[in-house]
Each structure stands twice: as structure tokens, then as C-alpha cells.
Design an enzyme around this catalytic site. Structure first.
Site, PDB file in Angstrom:
ATOM      1  N   ASP A 121       0.749  -1.219  -0.031  1.00 12.77           N
ATOM      2  CA  ASP A 121      -0.142  -0.090   0.054  1.00 12.77           C
ATOM      3  C   ASP A 121       0.857   1.245   0.046  1.00 12.77           C
ATOM      4  OD1 ASP A 121       0.761  -0.853   2.805  1.00 12.77           O
ATOM      5  OD2 ASP A 121      -0.511   0.580   3.443  1.00 12.77           O
ATOM      6  N   GLU A 174       0.003  -1.151   5.644  1.00  7.07           N
ATOM      7  CA  GLU A 174       1.052  -0.662   6.684  1.00  7.07           C
ATOM      8  C   GLU A 174       0.891   0.990   6.967  1.00  7.07           C
ATOM      9  OE1 GLU A 174       4.712   1.345   7.716  1.00  7.07           O
ATOM     10  OE2 GLU A 174       3.436   1.803   6.183  1.00  7.07           O
TER      11      GLU A 174
END
Ligand SMILES: CCCCCCCC/C=C\CCCCCCCC(=O)N[C@@H](CCCCN)C(=O)O
Ligand code: ZN
Ligand code: ZN
Length: 478
Positions: free
Chosen positions: A100, A165
Site C-alpha cells: 500500500d 502498513e
């Protein structure tokens, strides 16, 4: 000139030297090129498709078809790989990265559109190229090569690729940890993003230094708010919600948290680096017990080095008011703080309360956690020494030292699985690069990306020793 024209020269040849010479050099070059193309095709990585397992399966066919690799999706989008070793008695280790990214706006002043993945002057631009697609691709490309080569790792290892994350990893990393715990896994060491090779960022230091972070700062987000009845703008009270809150956040900005330089892992970092500083800094750095306060005053002048000196305070959001002629009944601000290793969340909260010093300002903790434990970095610490050896294999004259991660990583969720957690990628960052993280013009050089693949390729092999030799000097000579 090909993207990886250097692949035929010294750098790549060194790693394939252990393989089959030219044949493997060709394979390596071809695959590096393919992976670099994938990274350049940023759209595919930076949007959801990146989480499509078919996409990775297409890019890394050997990884996904090898009988040595078990792949599973966790929480739909995160990936957990288990690469079986030939010697099950050897404790496994784990590599982490995340797919991400933080948002990027086409309206900001990017030199190339943030999701184009375009290449310019030897750099691949795009959101995620530094944080953290380079690691994702580097790990998978290196695994692809090693499997293609027919190499069977002796020590098994896990690869965890989180998908959230940037929003705490509560679905990705946390569920990967849950699964591993259920399976009774204990890890020899964990390696994640979070530090790198700094070249010219630490003023006075001659040459680049590879900083393997042995800890990361704690963090908290505080919500400050002020409420009062709304009223007509023509009859304003002496102080408004906005004025009261603005004054409170201004006090926080004007009164930074105390200097703690030298009392956390950054102390060991600068002592290790001391001999590489020019005079008189080498003398000063070797005597932190005496000079830490002086160094702190110099380091705090720069926002990157200031982060090593103290718990930082960043006012990141301020919301208030609904209409230009109504006194706002409510104002709120969010303060993002990164807690130095020598301080606790509790101490930080007490300090903020005292600095704000106004009972009309409500302070709420949105989230918060203490700094992470410090992982060992002595000569017997397998993970640290193997990472160090791998760096030295690639850059024989590099200075390697323990460091501190000033941000947070998914690895913090792994502390029950290993006491040896390191944060490091072999990318070389120069002045100005720190601002590209979460900023504009995020980019990776061809060399950095190539180095990433080499690093993991070597790391897999370096981890195959059963235990460290007696003396640290000989680790590099293995
Ligand atoms: C923050 C970047 C500072 C750059 C300093 C340059 C020196 C160090 C060189 C390279 C390492 C940088 C590694 C940056 C990792 C960033 C990880 C990250 O963005 N984490 C997020 C997690 C968010 C969790 C929810 N709030 C963060 O810390 O904000
Ligand atoms: Zn990251
Ligand atoms: Zn990030």
C-alpha cells in the site's frame, strides 16, 4: 542504452559469480529488466491491481509455481510466503515489505505524474517507489532468481507483504502475526523497511553509511479540541475556540520536547560512525557523554536530524468553523508525535498537558504506543551481522552502523515473534531524498532498485550458514 546496461559490468557479475557465469547473468539481466519494467508500470503497482494475486503470479512465475514456496493470502490482500529450507532444524527468519502507499495528487508539483511510473534521468518516479514497492519487487525478484537457479535455501524463511502498513497494518501485519503465532513460529530475525544508506545526509560524515535500525520510535496522535456556544460574529467573545486552540498548538510548536540525543539507539549509531566524521566532529562524536548536548543543538537545526534528537511534534490537521459570520462552536487539531526511545508515551502525555496548560483544551489520545525495544547488534547477533555482511558484500568499503527508524513500520507487530527486528533497505539516499517520502517526486534510481534485488539475492544465501563464526571480522570473509 538498455535500462540495466550496467548488468554486464562488475556489479551484477559479482553476484552471478557464484552461479553459472554468463548464462545466469543473462537470466538475471532479463529478469531485472522485467522487474524494473513492472516497477515502472507504476499504475499496476500503486493501485488495487497490485493486490491481485494473479498479477504477482504473472510477474514471478517460478515463485508461484515452485514446490518449495507456499503462498497464502491473508485478510484478502496481504501475502504470506513460506520458503522451505532443506535443513528444518535451522530457525527461520522473515522479510517484510508493504504494497500500500500514501495518496499522491496529480495537482501537486510532481515532475512526472505520480502514478505514471515514468523514468527520467535514471530514476523511476512514482508513489511507492521508495516506500515500499522497491522492497516488494526486490524481494520477489531475488526469490525468483534464486529459485530459477535451482538453489535450495538451507534455512527456511517467510516473506510478509502487508497491504495496510500506512494505516497501522491492523489487517495485514497483525493477521500475519496471528497466523504465525497459531503455528508456533519463532523467528531468528525480522527485516523490514525503515532505514537505509545515507550519503551526505549526516553533515560532516565522510562518505555513505549503512544504518541498520535496531529500534523505531514510538508514536501518538492526540486530538486537541475546544468547545463553546456559537454566537454572532458581530459580538465576538474575547477569545474564540479557534484562537484558544491556535494558541495551544503554537505553544506546542514553540516548546519542542526535551533533547534526548545520545540516550537512545542513536547514541550507539553516532559512536559507531565517529571515526568517519571530519575533525573535530570525530572527537566530539567519540565523546557523547560530554558533547551530546552540543551535538543535539546542531542536529536540531535540520528537520531530518532533529528527529534523532527528540520526540517530535507535528500539528497535522486543524478543523473549525462552519460559516464566516458565526463564532465557531468547536475547533479541533490533530498532533502527530514520534516518541524518542528514551521517553515513554505516558511521559509525553504529561508534557503535552503541561505545555498546553489550558483546561479549556481537551486532550484525547487517538492512539499511542511506546518506542520499540532495541534489538541486539553485537558480534553474536545473527540477523544484524548477516545484514551487515550482505551490505559489505555489495559495498566492501561501506561503513555499517546500528541506527534508529524515526518513523514506524509493520515490523513493530512482530515483537512477540522475535527479539531481533531490523529495519533496513540497501537504497542510497542523498540530501533531498528524505522529503520524497510521502512527499512529491518520490523516485528510485536504477542503481538503487538493482541493488535491492542484489541485496536480497545475497541475503538468502548468506543466511544459509548455521551459525556465526567466532569473530565478527570473519563473517565478512565467509
Ligand atoms: C519518514 C521518512 C524519513 C526519511 C529520513 C531519511 C533517513 C532514513 C532513510 C530511509 C528510511 C526511511 C524509511 C521510511 C519508512 C517510512 C514508513 C512509514 O511511512 N510509516 C508510517 C506508518 C504509518 C502508520 C499509521 N500512522 C509512518 O510512520 O507514518
Ligand atoms: Zn513504508
Ligand atoms: Zn510510508
Amino acid at each position: 542504452m538498455g535500462l540495466l546496461s550496467s548488468a554486464g559490468t562488475g556489479k551484477i557479475v559479482r553476484i552471478v559469480g557464484k552461479m553459472d557465469g554468463a548464462k545466469y547473468r543473462d537470466i538475471l539481466e532479463e529478469n531485472l529488466l522485467e522487474s524494473a519494467r513492472e516497477l515502472r508500470l507504476g499504475r499496476r503497482f500503486t493501485f488495487q491491481q497490485d493486490n491481485d494475486p494473479k498479477h504477482k503470479a504473472k510477474s514471478f512465475p517460478t515463485v508461484f509455481s515452485s514446490s518449495k514456496v507456499k503462498h497464502e493470502l491473508v485478510a484478502n490482500y496481504s501475502h504470506l510466503f513460506w520458503v522451505q529450507g532443506s535443513r528444518p532444524e535451522l530457525q527461520p527468519y522473515m522479510l517484510l515489505a508493504h504494497t500500500d502507499v500514501v495518496p499522491a495528487s496529480e495537482d501537486d508539483a510532481w515532475e512526472v505524474p505520480p502514478f505514471s511510473g515514468d523514468e527520467k534521468d535514471g530514476f523511476i518516479y512514482g508513489r511507492g517507489t521508495m516506500d515500499d514497492k522497491g522492497s516488494v519487487m526486490g524481494i520477489l525478484a531475488a526469490l525468483e532468481y534464486i529459485l530459477m537457479k535451482g538453489y535450495t535455501p538451507q534455512r527456511g524463511f517467510y516473506i510478509g507483504l502487508g497491504h495496510d502498513e500506512e494505516v497501522h497494518g491492523l489487517n495485514g501485519a497483525v493477521n500475519i502475526v496471528r497466523l504465525l503465532k497459531e503455528r508456533g513460529v519463532k523467528l531468528l530475525f525480522v527485516l523490514d523497511e525503515g532505514s537505509a544508506i545515507l550519503d551526505g545526509i549526516l553533515k560532516g560524515l565522510d562518505g555513505p553509511a549503512a544504518l541498520i535500525a535496531t529500534s523505531e520510535k514510538g508514536a501518538t496522535v492526540l486530538k486537541l479540541s475546544v468547545s463553546m456556544p456559537p454566537s454572532h460574529a458581530s459580538m465576538p467573545p474575547r477569545e474564540t475556540t479557534i484562537g484558544i486552540l491556535a494558541a495551544a498548538v503554537k505553544r506546542l510548536e514553540e516548546n519542542p520536547m526535551k533533547r534526548l540525543f545520545g540516550l537512545g539507539p542513536e547514541g550507539g549509531m553516532f559512536e559507531h560512525l565517529a571515526h568517519k566524521f571530519r575533525f573535530p566532529l570525530n572527537f566530539v562524536m567519540s565523546n557523547l557523554w560530554l558533547f551530546a548536548p552540543l551535538i543535539a543543538r546542531i542536529m536540531e537545526r535540520n528537520e531530518t536530524t532533529n528527529a534523532f534528537v527528540r520526540t517530535t511534534t507535528a500539528v497535522t490537521m486543524f478543523n473549525a468553523g462552519v460559516k464566516e459570520n458565526v463564532i465557531a462552536s468547536y475547533a479541533e487539531a490533530f498532533v502527530n508525535m514520534r516518541i524518542h526511545s528514551a521517553q515513554t508515551l505516558k511521559e509525553v502525555l504529561e508534557c503535552v498537558e503541561s505545555t498546553v496548560g489550558d483546561p479549556r483544551v481537551k486532550i484525547e489520545v487517538v492512539y499511542g504506543f511506546d518506542p520499540l525495544p532495541i534489538s541486539p547488534y553485537d558480534e553474536t547477533s545473527f540477523g544484524f551481522q548477516i545484514i551487515k555482511k550482505t551490505v559489505l558484500d555489495m559495498f566492501p568499503s561501506m561503513i555499517v552502523a546500528p541506527g534508529m527508524c524515526i518513523a514506524n513500520t509493520d515490523s513493530r507487530h512482530f515483537k512477540d515473534l522475535s527479539s531481533s527486528i531490523y529495519r533496513f533497505t540497501p537504497a542510497i539516499y542523498k540530501p533531498g531524498d528524505a522529503q520524497r517520502f510521502h512527499g512529491i517526486n518520490e523516485r528510485t534510481s536504477r542503481e538503487n532498485y538493482e541493488g535491492m534485488v542484489q541485496f536480497f539475492f545475497r541475503l538468502f544465501q548468506n543466511c544459509d550458514i548455521k551459525k556465526l563464526p567466532e569473530s565478527h571480522t570473519s563473517v565478512h570473509e565467509l
